[in-house]
Scaffold this active site. Structure first.
Site, mmCIF file in Angstrom:
data_model
loop_
_atom_site.group_PDB
_atom_site.id
_atom_site.type_symbol
_atom_site.label_atom_id
_atom_site.label_comp_id
_atom_site.label_asym_id
_atom_site.label_seq_id
_atom_site.Cartn_x
_atom_site.Cartn_y
_atom_site.Cartn_z
ATOM 1 N N ASP A 1 65.740 29.540 -24.548
ATOM 2 C CA ASP A 1 66.793 29.771 -25.534
ATOM 3 C C ASP A 1 66.472 28.866 -26.723
ATOM 4 O OD1 ASP A 1 69.094 29.593 -27.117
ATOM 5 O OD2 ASP A 1 70.442 29.933 -25.432
ATOM 6 N N TYR B 1 74.170 26.203 -22.557
ATOM 7 C CA TYR B 1 75.403 26.682 -23.173
ATOM 8 C C TYR B 1 76.368 27.131 -22.066
ATOM 9 C CZ TYR B 1 78.515 29.902 -25.560
ATOM 10 O OH TYR B 1 79.621 30.569 -26.017
ATOM 11 N N ARG C 1 71.127 54.258 -30.119
ATOM 12 C CA ARG C 1 71.087 53.244 -29.045
ATOM 13 C C ARG C 1 69.635 52.937 -28.701
ATOM 14 N NH1 ARG C 1 71.258 55.020 -24.189
ATOM 15 N NH2 ARG C 1 72.992 56.465 -24.488
ATOM 16 N N LYS D 1 74.038 31.924 -34.885
ATOM 17 C CA LYS D 1 73.963 30.546 -35.350
ATOM 18 C C LYS D 1 73.060 30.447 -36.590
ATOM 19 C CE LYS D 1 76.694 29.954 -31.956
ATOM 20 N NZ LYS D 1 76.379 30.723 -30.844
HETATM 21 C C1 LIG Z 1 72.453 27.837 -27.229
HETATM 22 C C2 LIG Z 1 73.309 29.061 -27.153
HETATM 23 N N1 LIG Z 1 72.872 30.133 -26.493
HETATM 24 C C3 LIG Z 1 73.612 31.269 -26.400
HETATM 25 C C4 LIG Z 1 74.858 31.351 -26.972
HETATM 26 C C5 LIG Z 1 75.667 32.632 -26.849
HETATM 27 O O1 LIG Z 1 75.558 33.352 -28.043
HETATM 28 P P1 LIG Z 1 76.712 34.311 -28.642
HETATM 29 O O2 LIG Z 1 77.912 33.441 -28.914
HETATM 30 O O3 LIG Z 1 76.080 34.872 -29.867
HETATM 31 O O4 LIG Z 1 77.005 35.342 -27.604
HETATM 32 C C6 LIG Z 1 75.355 30.255 -27.690
HETATM 33 C C7 LIG Z 1 76.695 30.332 -28.322
HETATM 34 O O5 LIG Z 1 77.241 29.346 -28.768
HETATM 35 C C8 LIG Z 1 74.558 29.085 -27.774
HETATM 36 O O6 LIG Z 1 75.002 27.994 -28.440
#
Ligand SMILES: Cc1ncc(COP(=O)(O)O)c(C=O)c1O
Length: 377
Positions: A170, A98, A46, A195
């Site tokens: 992000d 998101y 961890r 992604k």
């Molecule tokens: C721009 C963005 N940030 C964060 C996330 C969250 O990521 P995760 O689905 O890997 O938890 C997503 C998921 O679609 C996303 O599109």
């Protein structure tokens, strides 16, 4: 090292013990100590694992930061970063972040006393206008999901510095291949590595990169304390995906440009959202901070009914949440990724029922265009 080279030779490449050119999967939870506290740098997985560490070094290098951290999902990464704040603190976020980010801020972290305000950060004046005495950070998604709005990273970081705030970005949609926010003043970069970084729809993961030693210590403390780490198998899969990020992003870009051209000329399409279009309201900012505009496009077909028809007729675009993979994906944000945002709020943001989002994959672009043409007809 140039970007494509860094994706292959950055971080910790290979295995010093055996000469293996790929970092091995260290499927292990604990490590032998020679004497109490005497070990080879690892005590418990961890806290640290060699495969995860290699991935963390790699993302640190490609994002040009100070330290990297790998989590079990993008949401785990975002939540860990938010754990830097205390009850009573306030964060300003991009309004069409998101849906999961909106949900964790408004349904989970609010209960712990972390308040949030969502503003259109593509207009920097909105950020400045919402700073409160207890504001601790600006959290930006650029381009946004699904409206592809662009925020000026340099301008936002100047505001953050003037007010002593952290700037968090992000960078999922652009990836470090096209955009490196730390170079524009960001303190923390987050990825849903599920992604483009993974790229093959086969791993769920999150990454965080910080730009200084103090943040590195703080994020590591949270990662180790809360435990949402990425396992060694998934760390390895992600590194494998990242090796081809450059070549994939170049190809996504070329396919996307041709599809955008097709969509803007199609009579059934009322509006196209893409930051690489000179008509995009923040095209100049996009050009300044992005080396490429990415493979995400949204377009409006006027009604939810028409949008659902397109979604059921396409053959090569897979109807699925997520994005950034080799296969093209198609989704209806209002009913899928953004369904957790209340309808009134979606309407305010422009996420209409007729808005379709596509993630352009790596198939032959002529097949993709033919597919969209028959579905729109
Ligand atoms: C721009 C963005 N940030 C964060 C996330 C969250 O990521 P995760 O689905 O890997 O938890 C997503 C998921 O679609 C996303 O599109």
């Amino acid at each position: 090292m140039r970007r494509k080279t860094k994706l292959i030779h950055g971080g910790i490449a290979g295995d010093a013990h055996t000469g293996a050119v790929s970092v091995p999967i260290y499927q292990v939870s604990t490590y032998k100590q020679e004497a109490v506290g005497v070990h080879k740098g690892y005590e418990y997985s961890r806290t640290g694992n060699p495969t995860r560490h290699a991935l963390e070094e790699l993302i640190k290098d490609v994002e040009e930061g100070y330290a990297g951290f790998a989590f079990s999902s993008g949401m785990a990464a975002i939540t860990a970063v938010m754990m830097l704040f205390n009850s009573g603190d306030h964060v300003i976020l991009t309004d069409d972040v998101y849906g999961g980010t909106y949900r964790v801020m408004t349904k989970v972290l609010n209960r712990l006393g972390i308040a949030s305000t969502f503003v259109d950060t593509s207009d920097l004046a909105n950020i400045e206008a919402h700073i409160q005495p207890n504001t601790k950070a600006i959290y930006i998604e650029t381009p946004t999901n699904p409206l592809l709005k662009i925020t000026d990273l340099q301008g936002a970081s100047e505001i953050a510095k003037r007010h002593g705030l952290l700037m968090i970005v992000d960078n999922t949609f652009s990836t470090p291949y096209w955009q490196t926010p730390i170079a524009f003043g960001a303190d923390i970069v987050i990825h849903s590595a599920t992604k483009y970084l993974g790229g093959h729809s086969d791993v769920v993961a999150g990454l965080v990169v910080v730009n200084n030693e103090q943040l590195a210590q703080d994020v590591h403390f949270i990662q180790n304390s809360t435990g949402g780490i990425l396992g060694p198998q998934d760390s390895w899969l992600l590194m494998r995906g990242m090796k081809t990020l450059g070549i994939r992003m170049e190809e996504h870009e070329q396919n996307t440009r041709k599809i955008v051209e097709f969509l803007i000329n199609h009579p059934a399409v009322t509006r196209v959202y893409y930051p690489g279009l000179p008509s995009h309201p923040n095209y100049d900012v996009a050009k300044k901070q992005m080396r490429g505009f990415g493979g995400m496009v949204s377009f409006d077909v006027g009604s939810g009914e028409k949008a659902e028809q397109v979604l059921t007729r396409v053959r090569y675009f897979t109807l699925a949440e997520s994005l950034g993979a080799v296969e093209s994906l198609i989704s209806l944000p209002a009913k899928m990724t953004h369904a957790s945002i209340p309808k009134e709020r979606r309407d305010e943001l422009g996420i209409t029922d007729g808005l379709i989002r596509i993630s352009v994959g790596l198939e032959d672009v002529d097949d993709l265009i033919e597919d969209l043409a028959q579905a729109l007809a």
